[in-house]
Design a protein around this motif. Structure first.
Motif, mmCIF file in Angstrom:
data_model
loop_
_atom_site.group_PDB
_atom_site.id
_atom_site.type_symbol
_atom_site.label_atom_id
_atom_site.label_comp_id
_atom_site.label_asym_id
_atom_site.label_seq_id
_atom_site.Cartn_x
_atom_site.Cartn_y
_atom_site.Cartn_z
ATOM 1 N N UNK B 154 0.839 -1.202 0.000
ATOM 2 C CA UNK B 154 0.000 0.000 0.000
ATOM 3 C C UNK B 154 0.872 1.248 0.000
ATOM 4 N N UNK B 155 1.989 1.202 0.751
ATOM 5 C CA UNK B 155 2.899 2.340 0.798
ATOM 6 C C UNK B 155 3.469 2.658 -0.570
ATOM 7 N N UNK B 156 3.892 1.626 -1.310
ATOM 8 C CA UNK B 156 4.425 1.807 -2.669
ATOM 9 C C UNK B 156 3.387 2.464 -3.566
ATOM 10 N N UNK B 157 2.116 2.101 -3.343
ATOM 11 C CA UNK B 157 1.050 2.660 -4.180
ATOM 12 C C UNK B 157 0.572 4.006 -3.649
ATOM 13 N N UNK B 158 1.172 4.471 -2.561
ATOM 14 C CA UNK B 158 0.793 5.756 -2.000
ATOM 15 C C UNK B 158 -0.513 5.730 -1.226
ATOM 16 N N UNK B 159 -0.926 4.535 -0.772
ATOM 17 C CA UNK B 159 -2.184 4.426 -0.017
ATOM 18 C C UNK B 159 -1.878 4.341 1.479
ATOM 19 N N UNK B 160 -2.832 4.778 2.321
ATOM 20 C CA UNK B 160 -2.597 4.724 3.767
ATOM 21 C C UNK B 160 -2.557 3.290 4.283
ATOM 22 N N UNK B 161 -1.756 3.056 5.320
ATOM 23 C CA UNK B 161 -1.648 1.728 5.921
ATOM 24 C C UNK B 161 -2.956 1.333 6.594
ATOM 25 N N UNK B 162 -3.225 0.035 6.622
ATOM 26 C CA UNK B 162 -4.453 -0.485 7.224
ATOM 27 C C UNK B 162 -4.126 -1.359 8.433
ATOM 28 N N UNK B 163 -5.129 -1.578 9.285
ATOM 29 C CA UNK B 163 -4.927 -2.459 10.428
ATOM 30 C C UNK B 163 -5.160 -3.919 10.079
ATOM 31 N N UNK B 164 -5.815 -4.183 8.944
ATOM 32 C CA UNK B 164 -6.103 -5.533 8.461
ATOM 33 C C UNK B 164 -6.713 -6.411 9.550
ATOM 34 N N UNK B 165 -6.021 -7.526 9.876
ATOM 35 C CA UNK B 165 -6.593 -8.500 10.818
ATOM 36 C C UNK B 165 -6.663 -7.927 12.239
ATOM 37 N N UNK B 166 -5.754 -7.003 12.582
ATOM 38 C CA UNK B 166 -5.731 -6.495 13.960
ATOM 39 C C UNK B 166 -6.824 -5.454 14.207
ATOM 40 N N UNK B 167 -7.371 -4.879 13.157
ATOM 41 C CA UNK B 167 -8.410 -3.859 13.310
ATOM 42 C C UNK B 167 -9.794 -4.533 13.315
ATOM 43 N N UNK B 168 -10.544 -4.399 14.422
ATOM 44 C CA UNK B 168 -11.841 -5.091 14.489
ATOM 45 C C UNK B 168 -12.776 -4.785 13.314
ATOM 46 N N UNK B 169 -12.653 -3.589 12.714
ATOM 47 C CA UNK B 169 -13.599 -3.258 11.644
ATOM 48 C C UNK B 169 -13.217 -3.897 10.311
ATOM 49 N N UNK B 170 -11.958 -4.293 10.142
ATOM 50 C CA UNK B 170 -11.560 -4.889 8.864
ATOM 51 C C UNK B 170 -11.183 -6.360 8.984
ATOM 52 N N UNK B 171 -11.159 -6.906 10.217
ATOM 53 C CA UNK B 171 -10.643 -8.265 10.414
ATOM 54 C C UNK B 171 -11.429 -9.306 9.613
ATOM 55 N N UNK B 172 -12.764 -9.267 9.729
ATOM 56 C CA UNK B 172 -13.558 -10.308 9.069
ATOM 57 C C UNK B 172 -13.393 -10.229 7.549
ATOM 58 N N UNK B 173 -13.392 -9.010 7.010
ATOM 59 C CA UNK B 173 -13.219 -8.836 5.570
ATOM 60 C C UNK B 173 -11.871 -9.347 5.093
ATOM 61 N N UNK B 174 -10.827 -9.042 5.861
ATOM 62 C CA UNK B 174 -9.485 -9.504 5.492
ATOM 63 C C UNK B 174 -9.430 -11.033 5.485
ATOM 64 N N UNK B 175 -10.054 -11.642 6.494
ATOM 65 C CA UNK B 175 -10.010 -13.106 6.573
ATOM 66 C C UNK B 175 -10.847 -13.752 5.469
ATOM 67 N N UNK B 176 -11.891 -13.043 4.999
ATOM 68 C CA UNK B 176 -12.626 -13.541 3.828
ATOM 69 C C UNK B 176 -11.683 -13.633 2.629
ATOM 70 N N UNK B 177 -10.836 -12.602 2.479
ATOM 71 C CA UNK B 177 -9.899 -12.611 1.349
ATOM 72 C C UNK B 177 -8.940 -13.794 1.449
ATOM 73 N N UNK B 178 -8.504 -14.108 2.674
ATOM 74 C CA UNK B 178 -7.611 -15.255 2.846
ATOM 75 C C UNK B 178 -8.342 -16.542 2.442
#
Lengths: 276, 308
Positions: B154-178
């Motif tokens: 994301x940094x290379x693409x100039x996008x802000x960093x995410x919390x992914x699995x550690x962030x409660x609001x994005x955890x389930x979505x990230x794990x769906x991708x896995x």
């Protein structure tokens, strides 16, 4: 053939190549990343500038394998995988034959229901049954629980395989003086060796990869690799290098099996899905 | 039918052999059937009994029958149960929809032979056979917020960093991708096997009639592939509803600090082995099992429908 050339036009071929390369990279990249991390010191893992350029080290692997326990866990996974696969073949292959030849819909439905049931539904009763028989923490309860995955898998694969073996072969063997079971053992079984290989490989993979049964039923000496790796985390800080080395070590045998037995893995994964 | 037609003298075990051959249907099938009854039917009955009791703590402790109390308290539990149902549904629906869509696209691309097809088919087996616990750990590192490759990308693409699995609001979505990463190859394999068996004539006829690629896919290929598509959907939906390793390894007991990835499976495990509320857990797993059987029956009915 004008239409054909439009489908297989240069543009299509180019687009297909790009899409498939992207797809292949997505499949491969995370595994490569894990492999790279397993050869890095933790300093390199924490340094974004050394993503691809770093001095590889084997210290993670030597740290993992220096723990005597890890080899024990490896051995446990192997014993349980081979044991459950062998026993499941022993009861699953004849059952599949009988179910295919006699069309035992209720019985095969019951066996296949065990493929569907969530394992958490059975874990509490199993725990108490195995505990009352003093089997918790031993190989026997783990082998039996892993057989619960393998038996329906083998029955599922082998029913499809036996459909392809003509009944006339058995009838000919009967004329030659073999019993029904003799014809099954000496005529039918040798014909379905590839199907048995498919069943065995798939059954071993599923046993090796299984986590939840050993999580509940294993003791400190009978832990399987997935449970051992799970226990790596949970401490204050994670030793990522060693963890990735352990993950590579547990996954590598599966990847080697998939490469050598590709045909069988694919046959097993798609078994039964294509028929009506 | 029962006697052996040979000239050799009868041996002591021939009596048993005759009996076994006469009853071979059950002799061959019984061990597997008894095994499944012992490991599935008996424990299920035990679970049904437990679900009507207030058993907790230790199973040796005395317990009372409370009949439907456990079921009532689960079905009225809006704090843990219904959110877990919702997460199970959303995880399965999103992950399986993505797997089916991407799987169909890749299967169509891989349909005809070309240079490098064999290589792609080997590479896509890797996610399938990799040990799920190791896969979970691997993605935990990749999605690690400070050192993981995901945020680096994301940094290379100039996008802000995410919390992914550690962030409660994005955890389930990230794990769906896995889940999509690990299981799309399964869908591809099944659909490819179905595509190989399709006859070419209809394709050719539609092509001559001037149908576009999309029309040919939608009106010719897809209807003929219907049973295979539903079989893949069935297999993936049931397994996605039962996802355990990935969720438990990455987020632990209870599906994270605010239960953000707690599905029915994770909740049932916690009730059983962390809270030791056996009566309540038994009622929950039976409800969970019925939901899965319901999905199985509905999809199977669609599969058995005649293709028009």
């Amino acid at each position: 053939m004008k239409a054909r050339s439009s489908l297989e036009s240069r543009g299509f071929v180019g687009l297909r190549a790009v899409l498939l390369i992207v797809f292949g990279l997505i499949c491969l990249a995370p595994i490569v990343w894990m492999l790279l991390a397993s050869f890095k010191t933790n300093i390199d893992i924490y340094d974004p500038s050394s993503t691809f350029s770093f001095t590889p080290t084997l210290q993670n692997y030597s740290a993992v394998f220096a723990q005597a326990d890890f080899l024990q866990f490896f051995f446990n996974s192997l014993v349980i995988g081979v044991g459950s696969t062998a026993l499941s073949l022993l009861i699953g292959v004849p059952a599949a034959f009988s179910m295919q030849r006699f069309g035992m819909a209720k019985s095969s439905g019951l066996v296949l229901l065990s493929r569907v049931i969530p394992h958490v539904t059975l874990l509490v009763p199993w725990y108490f049954i195995f505990a009352s028989l003093q089997m918790v923490g031993g190989y026997s309860s783990l082998i039996i629980s892993h057989m619960f995955i393998s038996v329906p898998l083998i029955v599922w694969v082998m029913i499809g395989v036996f459909e392809g073996v003509p009944v006339e072969l058995e009838e000919a063997a009967r004329v030659d003086g073999l019993t029904h079971i003799g014809a099954f053992r000496r005529i039918v079984i040798p014909l379905v060796v590839p199907g048995i290989a498919t069943s065995a490989i798939l059954s071993f993979i599923f046993s090796w990869n299984n986590f939840v049964f050993a999580l509940v039923l294993s003791g400190t000496n009978t832990r399987t690799l997935p449970v051992a790796i799970f226990n790596f985390i949970g401490y204050a800080s994670i030793d990522w290098g060693a963890l990735m080395a352990a993950c590579v070590s547990i996954t590598a045998p599966m990847i080697v099996m998939a490469l050598l037995g590709q045909k069988y893995v694919v046959a097993g994964m798609t078994a039964g899905a294509v028929k009506g | 039918m029962s006697t052996v037609v040979t000239g050799r003298p009868r041996r002591p075990w021939d009596g048993f052999s005759d009996w076994a051959n006469k009853h071979r249907k059950w002799v061959l099938a019984a061990p597997a059937i008894i095994f499944v009854i012992a490991l599935m039917v008996v424990p299920l009955l035990y679970t049904v009994v437990l679900s009507f009791t207030d058993a907790e703590g230790s199973i040796q402790r005395a317990f009372d029958f409370v009949w439907f109390e456990n079921y009532v308290s689960i079905l009225t539990d809006t704090a843990r149960f219904w959110p877990a149902v919702w997460r199970t549904v959303i995880f399965t629906a999103v992950a399986v929809t993505l797997e089916m869509t991407i799987g169909m696209a890749v299967a169509l691309l891989l349909r005809r032979p070309f240079m490098g097809r064999g290589l792609i088919r080997v590479v896509m087996l890797l996610p399938l056979v990799a040990t799920p616990v190791a896969v979970a750990m691997m993605w935990l590192l990749i999605f690690e917020p400070t050192v993981g490759f995901a945020n680096q990308l994301l940094g290379w693409l100039g996008l802000p960093a995410q919390g992914w699995i550690s962030d409660p609001s994005t955890a389930l979505g990230t794990l769906m991708l896995v889940d999509v990463w690990q299981w799309t190859p399964m869908v591809i394999l099944i659909l490819l096997a179905g595509l190989v068996g399709l006859p070419e004539e209809q394709q050719e006829a539609a092509r001559i009639d001037g149908a576009s690629n999309w029309q040919r896919f939608w009106h010719v290929t897809l209807p003929m592939l219907k049973t295979t598509v539903i079989a893949a959907l069935l297999l993936r939906s049931i397994d996605a509803m039962k996802t355990f390793d990935l969720l438990y390894v990455t987020k632990g007991t209870g599906g994270g600090s605010s239960h953000e990835v707690e599905t029915l499976n994770i909740y049932a495990y916690a009730l059983s082995f962390d809270y030791n509320e056996y009566g309540m857990a038994a009622a929950l797993v039976l409800i969970y099992f019925l939901i899965i059987v319901g999905v199985l029956v509905v999809l199977n009915m669609r599969r058995k429908e005649k293709v028009r």
